[in-house]
Design a protein around this motif. Structure first.
Motif, mmCIF file in Angstrom:
data_model
loop_
_atom_site.group_PDB
_atom_site.id
_atom_site.type_symbol
_atom_site.label_atom_id
_atom_site.label_comp_id
_atom_site.label_asym_id
_atom_site.label_seq_id
_atom_site.Cartn_x
_atom_site.Cartn_y
_atom_site.Cartn_z
ATOM 1 N N LYS A 63 0.137 -3.110 0.322
ATOM 2 C CA LYS A 63 -1.046 -2.797 -0.475
ATOM 3 C C LYS A 63 -2.287 -2.625 0.412
ATOM 4 O O LYS A 63 -3.125 -1.758 0.156
ATOM 5 C CB LYS A 63 -1.269 -3.887 -1.529
ATOM 6 C CG LYS A 63 -0.223 -3.869 -2.643
ATOM 7 C CD LYS A 63 -0.591 -4.776 -3.804
ATOM 8 C CE LYS A 63 -0.512 -6.222 -3.428
ATOM 9 N NZ LYS A 63 -0.738 -7.106 -4.602
ATOM 10 N N LYS A 71 -4.589 0.797 0.681
ATOM 11 C CA LYS A 71 -6.042 0.804 0.495
ATOM 12 C C LYS A 71 -6.749 1.444 1.683
ATOM 13 O O LYS A 71 -7.714 2.178 1.524
ATOM 14 C CB LYS A 71 -6.555 -0.628 0.278
ATOM 15 C CG LYS A 71 -6.269 -1.186 -1.104
ATOM 16 C CD LYS A 71 -6.991 -2.487 -1.362
ATOM 17 C CE LYS A 71 -6.440 -3.616 -0.523
ATOM 18 N NZ LYS A 71 -7.079 -4.915 -0.848
ATOM 19 N N PHE A 94 -5.587 5.539 1.754
ATOM 20 C CA PHE A 94 -6.024 6.403 0.665
ATOM 21 C C PHE A 94 -7.447 6.097 0.185
ATOM 22 O O PHE A 94 -7.965 6.791 -0.690
ATOM 23 C CB PHE A 94 -5.053 6.303 -0.515
ATOM 24 C CG PHE A 94 -3.677 6.815 -0.205
ATOM 25 C CD1 PHE A 94 -3.405 8.170 -0.212
ATOM 26 C CD2 PHE A 94 -2.656 5.937 0.132
ATOM 27 C CE1 PHE A 94 -2.138 8.647 0.075
ATOM 28 C CE2 PHE A 94 -1.386 6.402 0.422
ATOM 29 C CZ PHE A 94 -1.120 7.762 0.398
ATOM 30 N N LYS A 95 -8.051 5.039 0.754
ATOM 31 C CA LYS A 95 -9.426 4.680 0.403
ATOM 32 C C LYS A 95 -9.592 4.506 -1.112
ATOM 33 O O LYS A 95 -10.631 4.826 -1.688
ATOM 34 C CB LYS A 95 -10.412 5.745 0.891
ATOM 35 C CG LYS A 95 -10.281 6.132 2.354
ATOM 36 C CD LYS A 95 -10.542 4.958 3.277
ATOM 37 C CE LYS A 95 -10.422 5.397 4.739
ATOM 38 N NZ LYS A 95 -10.635 4.257 5.676
ATOM 39 N N SER A 96 -8.560 3.973 -1.747
ATOM 40 C CA SER A 96 -8.607 3.813 -3.200
ATOM 41 C C SER A 96 -7.652 2.703 -3.626
ATOM 42 O O SER A 96 -6.632 2.462 -2.970
ATOM 43 C CB SER A 96 -8.212 5.118 -3.893
ATOM 44 O OG SER A 96 -8.079 4.927 -5.284
ATOM 45 N N LYS A 97 -7.981 2.040 -4.737
ATOM 46 C CA LYS A 97 -7.135 0.992 -5.289
ATOM 47 C C LYS A 97 -6.361 1.477 -6.521
ATOM 48 O O LYS A 97 -5.646 0.696 -7.148
ATOM 49 C CB LYS A 97 -7.990 -0.223 -5.677
ATOM 50 C CG LYS A 97 -8.681 -0.890 -4.503
ATOM 51 C CD LYS A 97 -9.446 -2.111 -4.953
ATOM 52 C CE LYS A 97 -10.146 -2.791 -3.775
ATOM 53 N NZ LYS A 97 -10.902 -4.004 -4.214
ATOM 54 N N SER A 98 -6.481 2.757 -6.861
ATOM 55 C CA SER A 98 -5.852 3.261 -8.078
ATOM 56 C C SER A 98 -4.328 3.235 -8.005
ATOM 57 O O SER A 98 -3.647 3.155 -9.039
ATOM 58 C CB SER A 98 -6.332 4.699 -8.353
ATOM 59 O OG SER A 98 -6.005 5.536 -7.253
#
Length: 283
Positions: free
Chosen positions: A248, A252, A255-259
């Motif tokens: 995880k 993060k 992809f610079k995202s937590k979606s």
């Protein structure tokens, strides 16, 4: 030579005569009432070694013991002496060394300690490797109790490493399992120079002597290249997985995202291949 009574109520200064056991008093002040905050903090008699001997009992069974600032406060309260932070830090190290011994002593007696570990814990496996100069290089140990108990654990082994903060640094490698109540079960430990191909290969070669390769064996790690390489070479029949926490974090960062994280969590927690396929399709 200087000598002060508790609370600085008097002062005596004397000098030892050459080639004699006698002292000559140079100065004597029967009352010394100046404010302690204005006195020189560089007291030659309040050495780090002396202060360490005063407060070494605080480093026995306690994990941390006194901190430098606490030593500074105790020296002020107990002896009316103000010491700098650096001296308090050295006093802490002296106190720890008096009770626990030095790092050099520990390495010197490591072979004896491993011998006694094998004697007192039947079935214990330990390896000590030295460099060409006969200095410490690697050490590996797995206690007999841990080896015997692994037969009752899940056939999943987590491997990881962490840096050490001691005088000589180094890295601690560990292999752990999980029991039926989801508690960590220690299998083996090693101290090496750093996480690299040679060190991890040596660790898995030692581990191979107590846990043989098998198709029902699974290793979980952060999938670092040197770990993956060592497992592929020494445990070809086993399977490899990645730690959910590290996975995880990698997602993060990449992809610079937590979606994506809820979907990754669903895939990681899937109990059947059909559930995993569904979650992976959504990802």
């Amino acid at each position: 030579m200087r000598n002060w009574a508790l609370e600085w109520s008097w002062q005596l200064r004397a000098t030892r005569l050459k080639s004699s056991e006698f002292f000559v008093v140079k100065k004597y002040c029967h009352e010394h009432n100046c404010d302690t905050t204005h006195r020189n903090a560089n007291h030659r008699q309040a050495t780090a070694k002396l202060l360490g001997s005063f407060y070494c009992n605080n480093y026995g069974e306690k994990k941390v013991g006194l901190k430098p600032k606490q030593i500074m406060e105790l020296a002020r309260k107990d002896h009316g002496v103000y010491i700098p932070y650096k001296k308090a830090w050295r006093a802490k190290e002296e106190g720890q060394n008096l009770v626990r011994g030095t790092a050099e002593d520990s390495y010197l007696h490591l072979a004896k300690w491993l011998y006694m570990a094998r004697e007192k814990n039947p079935g214990t496996v330990a390896y000590l490797e030295l460099d060409p100069m006969k200095n410490f290089k690697y050490v590996f140990i797995s206690f007999g109790q841990s080896i015997r108990g692994f037969s009752l654990m899940r056939r999943v082994i987590a491997v990881d490493g962490t840096f050490l903060k001691g005088k000589y640094k180094g890295t601690l490698l560990a292999a752990t399992a999980q029991d039926g109540d989801y508690h960590l079960y220690p299998i083996a430990f090693a101290i090496v120079d750093s996480e690299n191909d040679i060190a991890w290969n040596w660790f898995f070669r030692c581990l191979l002597t107590i846990i043989p390769d098998a198709p029902d064996l699974v290793f979980v790690s952060d999938r670092a290249s040197f770990i993956e390489k060592a497992i592929s070479e020494l445990y070809p029949a086993s399977h490899q997985g990645i730690c959910n926490f590290h996975l995880k974090n990698n997602i993060k960062l990449k992809f610079k995202s937590k979606s994506f994280l809820p979907l990754v969590e669903s895939a990681a927690n899937a109990f059947t291949f059909h559930e995993f396929e569904g979650a992976f399709r959504d990802i």
